[in-house]
Design a protein around this motif. Structure first.
Motif, mmCIF file in Angstrom:
data_model
loop_
_atom_site.group_PDB
_atom_site.id
_atom_site.type_symbol
_atom_site.label_atom_id
_atom_site.label_comp_id
_atom_site.label_asym_id
_atom_site.label_seq_id
_atom_site.Cartn_x
_atom_site.Cartn_y
_atom_site.Cartn_z
ATOM 1 N N LEU A 120 -56.424 50.775 10.072
ATOM 2 C CA LEU A 120 -55.815 50.984 8.760
ATOM 3 C C LEU A 120 -55.203 52.372 8.626
ATOM 4 C CD1 LEU A 120 -58.453 49.276 6.417
ATOM 5 C CD2 LEU A 120 -56.261 48.363 7.199
ATOM 6 N N GLU A 121 -55.770 53.350 9.288
ATOM 7 C CA GLU A 121 -55.236 54.709 9.198
ATOM 8 C C GLU A 121 -53.855 54.821 9.837
ATOM 9 O OE1 GLU A 121 -58.133 57.313 10.880
ATOM 10 O OE2 GLU A 121 -59.231 57.515 8.999
ATOM 11 N N LEU A 122 -53.581 53.973 10.832
ATOM 12 C CA LEU A 122 -52.298 54.023 11.537
ATOM 13 C C LEU A 122 -51.339 52.939 11.058
ATOM 14 C CD1 LEU A 122 -53.629 54.608 15.177
ATOM 15 C CD2 LEU A 122 -52.859 56.318 13.510
ATOM 16 N N LEU A 123 -51.788 52.117 10.116
ATOM 17 C CA LEU A 123 -50.960 51.019 9.638
ATOM 18 C C LEU A 123 -49.861 51.560 8.721
ATOM 19 C CD1 LEU A 123 -51.107 47.912 10.023
ATOM 20 C CD2 LEU A 123 -52.183 47.804 7.761
ATOM 21 N N PRO A 124 -48.603 51.182 8.957
ATOM 22 C CA PRO A 124 -47.524 51.628 8.054
ATOM 23 C C PRO A 124 -47.823 51.219 6.613
ATOM 24 C CG PRO A 124 -46.616 50.623 10.034
ATOM 25 C CD PRO A 124 -48.098 50.370 10.067
ATOM 26 N N PRO A 125 -47.471 52.064 5.657
ATOM 27 C CA PRO A 125 -47.802 51.770 4.252
ATOM 28 C C PRO A 125 -47.304 50.409 3.779
ATOM 29 C CG PRO A 125 -47.052 54.028 4.472
ATOM 30 C CD PRO A 125 -46.853 53.391 5.813
ATOM 31 N N ALA A 126 -46.104 50.009 4.211
ATOM 32 C CA ALA A 126 -45.578 48.711 3.774
ATOM 33 C C ALA A 126 -46.464 47.568 4.264
ATOM 34 C CB ALA A 126 -44.150 48.531 4.279
ATOM 35 N N GLU A 127 -46.954 47.670 5.505
ATOM 36 C CA GLU A 127 -47.836 46.639 6.040
ATOM 37 C C GLU A 127 -49.200 46.678 5.360
ATOM 38 O OE1 GLU A 127 -48.072 46.512 10.286
ATOM 39 O OE2 GLU A 127 -45.949 46.953 10.548
ATOM 40 N N LYS A 128 -49.638 47.878 4.999
ATOM 41 C CA LYS A 128 -50.916 47.998 4.295
ATOM 42 C C LYS A 128 -50.838 47.343 2.916
ATOM 43 C CE LYS A 128 -53.222 51.817 4.865
ATOM 44 N NZ LYS A 128 -53.738 53.208 4.767
ATOM 45 N N ILE A 129 -49.717 47.546 2.237
ATOM 46 C CA ILE A 129 -49.524 46.910 0.925
ATOM 47 C C ILE A 129 -49.512 45.394 1.075
ATOM 48 C CG2 ILE A 129 -47.900 46.591 -0.976
ATOM 49 C CD1 ILE A 129 -47.028 49.509 -0.562
ATOM 50 N N ALA A 130 -48.812 44.905 2.098
ATOM 51 C CA ALA A 130 -48.729 43.463 2.321
ATOM 52 C C ALA A 130 -50.094 42.870 2.643
ATOM 53 C CB ALA A 130 -47.739 43.172 3.456
ATOM 54 N N LEU A 131 -50.886 43.575 3.472
ATOM 55 C CA LEU A 131 -52.211 43.079 3.841
ATOM 56 C C LEU A 131 -53.148 43.052 2.632
ATOM 57 C CD1 LEU A 131 -54.140 42.154 6.051
ATOM 58 C CD2 LEU A 131 -54.650 44.567 6.531
ATOM 59 N N ALA A 132 -53.122 44.123 1.826
ATOM 60 C CA ALA A 132 -53.964 44.165 0.626
ATOM 61 C C ALA A 132 -53.561 43.072 -0.361
ATOM 62 C CB ALA A 132 -53.870 45.538 -0.032
ATOM 63 N N SER A 133 -52.267 42.839 -0.497
ATOM 64 C CA SER A 133 -51.784 41.796 -1.401
ATOM 65 C C SER A 133 -52.221 40.416 -0.925
ATOM 66 C CB SER A 133 -50.255 41.858 -1.515
ATOM 67 O OG SER A 133 -49.834 43.091 -2.068
ATOM 68 N N GLN A 134 -52.217 40.217 0.397
ATOM 69 C CA GLN A 134 -52.657 38.939 0.958
ATOM 70 C C GLN A 134 -54.127 38.676 0.635
ATOM 71 O OE1 GLN A 134 -52.181 38.725 5.206
ATOM 72 N NE2 GLN A 134 -53.413 36.870 5.396
#
Length: 399
Positions: free
Chosen positions: A194-208
């Motif tokens: 998660l620390e290296l995950l791009p912010p856009a992908e982090k938002i998408a994962l949290a939304s999922q």
């Protein structure tokens, strides 16, 4: 508001009943912004918790109502939980125990779901999910971790570990339906850092994860909903070693507040009032004027008997959105209830003190009559004194 927005709630009991009848109509798509949590809507049978899977118990006989077994399969069933409600049979051996996936890994499977009469209700050639996160039905979460890479297995599950008493519209599964699952484990990879995950992908994962929580909520699986929202919150709160823009920070914060709001709604359904209040407070720390957080906080305070604070909180929410009928109705109901409680308390205090109002009313006439009697005595004494003086003067004059 789009289907990915927060769980929208309705104060109307009829709307809640119709939503149950048509689970395709998401709470997210309802016309109201809030839901009054009616006791009748709460399912007393809480969904079973995720259970740790041991090696299970091997049974040599087939369970009833199973489909004909393919040629060459091993004729042994593994009783996964030891209660006879979730069983697994190896159809084709995989790469061995060391290749089994671990909780938290991302897995990909081929899935064919059938009813016990053989009716196929779903086929997915490459279903991907995080093992143990509650992204799929419990039967899959519990059994896939017992499969070796490349293994093909037949799984028989009770409704308790599938779609439960409510069934499902997508896939089309009747209420209380036992299922037969044909599964092949295709892939298992470690979850991203998660620390290296791009912010856009982090938002998408949290939304999922949040949307999965919404699905649990709509089905009445409130404990699973809380679990999904908690995972989404962990994603939004994780530190980042990559650059993030102000817009991306705002996006993460928006997902976080939505998760906190939806978690509070689930905790209210579970009667976890302290936890729900904490979720509301956390949401309001980030967005002090969040109407949904204020509304739910008012609900929690009222349920805890803190009527004065609850009324103040709901009035603040109503000031922010004066046209909201649900807040109006809840506030009116709460003010009336608070007034009735105060009246009952005053009556109780009067009874405890011996009805002092009646005593004071009886004392006033007595005081008035005694004061009048005192004046009569004073007037009589004065007359006697004057008469005595006059008599003395007359006698003195004669002498």
């Amino acid at each position: 508001m789009a289907a990915s927005e927060e769980i929208m709630e309705s104060d109307s009991h009829d709307n809640a009943q119709s939503a149950k009848k048509n689970s395709k109509t998401s709470l997210l798509d309802s016309g109201e912004d809030f839901e009054v949590l009616d006791e009748e809507d709460i399912d007393d049978d809480e969904p079973p918790p995720l259970e740790d899977v041991g090696e299970g118990k091997v049974q040599p006989t087939n369970p009833e109502n199973t489909n004909p077994d393919p040629t060459g399969q091993v004729d042994e069933w593994l009783d996964v939980l030891g209660n006879g409600q979730l069983k697994k049979k190896v159809l084709k051996e995989g790469e061995g125990r060391d290749s089994r996936p671990q909780k938290g890994q991302n897995v990909k499977i081929r899935l064919k779901t059938s009813l016990v009469d053989g009716t196929v209700v779903e086929e997915k050639p490459d279903l991907a999910f995080t093992l143990g996160d509650g992204d799929v039905i419990q039967a899959l979460d519990l059994t896939v971790q017992l499969m070796a890479m490349g293994e093909e297995a037949l799984i028989q599950t009770d409704a308790k570990y599938a779609y439960g008493a409510r069934g499902s519209l997508e896939p089309a599964v009747p209420a209380n339906a036992e299922l037969s699952l044909e599964v092949k484990l295709l892939e298992a990879t470690d979850a991203p850092d998660l620390e290296l995950l791009p912010p856009a992908e982090k938002i998408a994962l949290a939304s999922q994860k949040r949307e999965r929580g919404n699905a649990h909520y709509q089905r009445g699986d409130y404990a699973f909903a809380v679990n999904s929202y908690s995972i989404a919150l962990q994603i939004t709160e994780s530190s980042s070693k990559v650059d993030i823009t102000p817009e991306e920070e705002e996006g993460l914060l928006d997902v976080k507040v939505k998760c906190l709001n939806n978690m509070a709604a689930s905790q209210l359904k579970l009667d976890h009032y302290d936890a729900a209040l904490k979720s509301c407070v956390s949401a309001l720390q980030h967005q002090p004027d969040n109407i949904k957080a204020l509304f739910r906080m008012g609900k929690v305070l009222a349920l805890q008997g803190e009527y004065t604070e609850a009324i103040q909180t709901l009035r603040k929410a109503l000031k922010l959105e004066p046209s909201n009928k649900t807040i109006h109705a809840e506030l009116s109901k709460l003010v009336k209830k608070h007034s009735e409680q105060r009246g009952a308390e005053q009556a109780m205090y009067k009874k405890m003190l011996g009805n002092p109002s009646d005593n004071s009313s009886t004392q006033k006439p007595r005081a008035k009559s005694s004061w009048g009697l005192s004046w009569k005595w004073l007037f009589g004494a004065t007359a006697v004194a004057i008469g005595g003086v006059a008599l003395s003067v007359v006698i003195a004059a004669r002498n």
